[in-house]
Scaffold this active site. Structure first.
Site, PDB file in Angstrom:
ATOM      1  N   ASP A   1       0.856  -1.178   0.000  1.00 35.82           N
ATOM      2  CA  ASP A   1       0.000   0.000   0.000  1.00 35.82           C
ATOM      3  C   ASP A   1       0.892   1.228   0.000  1.00 35.82           C
ATOM      4  O   ASP A   1       1.970   1.222   0.603  1.00 35.82           O
ATOM      5  CB  ASP A   1      -0.918   0.030   1.222  1.00 35.82           C
ATOM      6  CG  ASP A   1      -2.149   0.899   0.990  1.00 35.82           C
ATOM      7  OD1 ASP A   1      -3.266   0.359   1.076  1.00 35.82           O
ATOM      8  OD2 ASP A   1      -2.005   2.107   0.727  1.00 35.82           O
TER       9      ASP A   1
ATOM     10  N   SER B   1      -8.114  -4.411  -2.059  1.00 34.40           N
ATOM     11  CA  SER B   1      -9.139  -3.601  -1.419  1.00 34.40           C
ATOM     12  C   SER B   1      -8.856  -2.148  -1.801  1.00 34.40           C
ATOM     13  O   SER B   1      -8.370  -1.371  -0.986  1.00 34.40           O
ATOM     14  CB  SER B   1      -9.089  -3.805   0.097  1.00 34.40           C
ATOM     15  OG  SER B   1     -10.129  -3.125   0.719  1.00 34.40           O
TER      16      SER B   1
ATOM     17  N   CYS C   1     -11.511   3.874  -1.357  1.00 36.61           N
ATOM     18  CA  CYS C   1     -12.785   4.498  -1.675  1.00 36.61           C
ATOM     19  C   CYS C   1     -12.525   6.005  -1.756  1.00 36.61           C
ATOM     20  O   CYS C   1     -12.320   6.656  -0.735  1.00 36.61           O
ATOM     21  CB  CYS C   1     -13.793   4.170  -0.575  1.00 36.61           C
ATOM     22  SG  CYS C   1     -15.374   4.977  -0.803  1.00 36.61           S
TER      23      CYS C   1
END
Length: 186
Positions: free
Chosen positions: A40, A82, A85
């Site tokens: 990430d 994932s 958002c």
């Protein structure tokens, strides 16, 4: 159930690993797995991930910087993702408004439930709002009780990274259904 799934530990790569929601979902799914690496670019999310999974190989980088050769060398069986958002990433104030009404006036509660209240009474006795604490939001998202944020994290940072996470229970069940089908593990 497939013998490979039943008897072998799957080698997993977590892309957009965030705060570890997919890691917890994999645990909850009942799959036998080893996280080979978590990737990430978000520094704050990585801080939370590292705090909760200190032994996992966490790579702070853009996932596009991983070469095909590097992926081949990892001998991966499963890749989880994932992705962030964007509304929660871009507009942190939106998550700060997550809250619940905290009813503290018993007379007003009985008036409301009996249907005797009017707009003026409600206005005069405005109920205070109590916002969910980050730990309460993590609980609602089914993160385990031992999930924590690093001590130096501010509430604002907690809300931001939680807004980009997933519901651990829901994803765990989906992983079970995708893997075990009708032989769902409970």
């Amino acid at each position: 159930m497939d013998n490979f799934v039943a008897n072998t530990s799957l080698r997993a790569l977590e892309l957009y690993s965030g705060i570890g929601g997919m890691h917890y979902a994999l645990k909850r799914s009942g799959l036998c797995f080893d996280i080979i690496a978590a990737v990430d670019i978000n520094e704050k999310a990585n801080s939370v991930y590292r705090h909760n999974f200190p032994k996992t190989n966490l790579m702070q980088r853009n996932i596009e910087s991983i070469s095909i050769k590097q992926l081949d060398n990892m001998l991966i069986d499963i890749i989880t993702m994932s992705p962030p958002c964007q509304p929660f990433t871009s507009y942190a104030r939106y998550m700060e408004g997550t809250g619940s009404v905290f009813l503290s006036n018993s007379l007003l509660c009985s008036e409301i439930s009996s249907g005797k209240s009017d707009a003026r009474m409600l206005e005069e006795n405005m109920l205070p709002i109590r916002y969910f604490a980050p730990k309460e939001i993590a609980n609602l998202m089914y993160f385990p009780a031992d999930f924590n944020f690093p001590e130096d994290f501010k509430s604002r940072d907690c809300y931001k990274v939680l807004g980009n996470s997933l519901n651990v229970y829901a994803v765990g069940v989906l992983l079970q259904l995708l893997t075990f089908g009708d032989e769902l593990q409970t």
